[in-house]
Design a protein around this motif. Structure first.
Motif, mmCIF file in Angstrom:
data_model
loop_
_atom_site.group_PDB
_atom_site.id
_atom_site.type_symbol
_atom_site.label_atom_id
_atom_site.label_comp_id
_atom_site.label_asym_id
_atom_site.label_seq_id
_atom_site.Cartn_x
_atom_site.Cartn_y
_atom_site.Cartn_z
ATOM 1 N N HIS A 136 0.684 -1.074 0.043
ATOM 2 C CA HIS A 136 0.168 0.115 -0.034
ATOM 3 C C HIS A 136 0.720 1.587 -0.143
ATOM 4 C CE1 HIS A 136 -2.802 -3.178 1.452
ATOM 5 N NE2 HIS A 136 -3.860 -2.412 0.727
ATOM 6 N N CYS A 175 -8.488 -11.046 1.664
ATOM 7 C CA CYS A 175 -8.547 -9.808 0.951
ATOM 8 C C CYS A 175 -9.017 -9.809 -0.507
ATOM 9 C CB CYS A 175 -7.215 -8.903 1.223
ATOM 10 S SG CYS A 175 -7.598 -7.047 0.687
ATOM 11 N N CYS A 224 -8.055 -8.124 -2.995
ATOM 12 C CA CYS A 224 -6.879 -7.604 -3.974
ATOM 13 C C CYS A 224 -6.191 -8.914 -4.468
ATOM 14 C CB CYS A 224 -6.158 -6.719 -3.150
ATOM 15 S SG CYS A 224 -5.080 -7.284 -1.787
ATOM 16 N N SER A 236 -3.824 -10.618 -2.456
ATOM 17 C CA SER A 236 -2.902 -10.864 -1.563
ATOM 18 C C SER A 236 -2.566 -12.185 -0.937
ATOM 19 C CB SER A 236 -2.655 -9.629 -0.739
ATOM 20 O OG SER A 236 -3.649 -9.643 0.350
ATOM 21 N N CYS A 282 -5.213 -6.313 5.457
ATOM 22 C CA CYS A 282 -4.680 -5.634 4.240
ATOM 23 C C CYS A 282 -5.431 -4.363 3.829
ATOM 24 C CB CYS A 282 -4.956 -6.735 3.103
ATOM 25 S SG CYS A 282 -4.154 -6.956 1.443
ATOM 26 N N CYS A 283 -6.128 -4.650 2.743
ATOM 27 C CA CYS A 283 -6.773 -3.476 2.244
ATOM 28 C C CYS A 283 -8.114 -3.117 3.084
ATOM 29 C CB CYS A 283 -7.594 -3.480 0.887
ATOM 30 S SG CYS A 283 -6.321 -3.950 -0.422
#
Ligand code: ZN
Ligand code: ZN
Length: 162
Positions: A93, A145, A147, A149, A156-157
């Motif tokens: 991030h 997550c 995304c 990951s 995470c997000c």
């Protein structure tokens, strides 16, 4: 506005050498800051497709493109100032603090924001995407997550999405 005019994102380059290659899909943003600048520039040009394409893929179907388009059109943009770029916030991030100026009835005003970006593998390369905190996600904190990951959403997000 021609391609040789200064880029609206506030860089010292011309639009042709700055955000145009990103908008045309000829180049991808190297940093979260570059992506943020190109997104501001896309708002100026009402390039809604680009705004959507640079938002996290798992949020794209949830975006209100009409609202984005209306907002871009109604706003009389007056420039961008990047205040701070936190290039590394954990593994994937980054955050960019900026002021997006616009002309208002009282003169000049600014949206002062801190935006979060996530770096997601896309084919053989990684791409930066904007995490939109206004998109309501139906994810539980313990879920992997979205995304991709492999980490839990909350680690995470999810940290950046209420
Ligand atoms: Zn630019
Ligand atoms: Zn994530």
């Amino acid at each position: 506005m021609t391609h040789t005019s200064p880029c609206p994102c506030g860089s010292t380059l011309s639009y042709a050498d700055c955000c145009a290659p990103l908008h045309l899909g000829q180049k991808i943003a190297d940093t979260a800051e570059q992506l943020m600048r190109s997104r501001y520039c896309a708002f100026v040009f009402q390039h809604v497709e680009y705004i959507v394409a640079t938002t996290a893929p798992f949020q794209q179907p949830l975006l209100d493109t009409q609202a984005i388009s209306d907002w871009a059109k109604q706003t009389n943009w007056a420039g961008l100032e990047v205040v701070n770029h936190l290039a590394k916030l954990g593994k994937r991030h980054a955050q960019v603090e900026f002021k997006a100026y616009f002309h208002s009835t009282t003169g000049k005003d600014a949206h002062h924001e801190l935006s979060t970006f996530v770096n997601i593998p896309s084919g053989r390369i990684n791409r930066w995407y904007f995490l939109d905190p206004t998109v309501v996600m139906s994810v539980t904190q313990k879920q992997p997550c979205l995304c991709g990951s492999g980490e839990k959403y909350k680690r995470c997000c999810g940290q950046f999405l209420a």
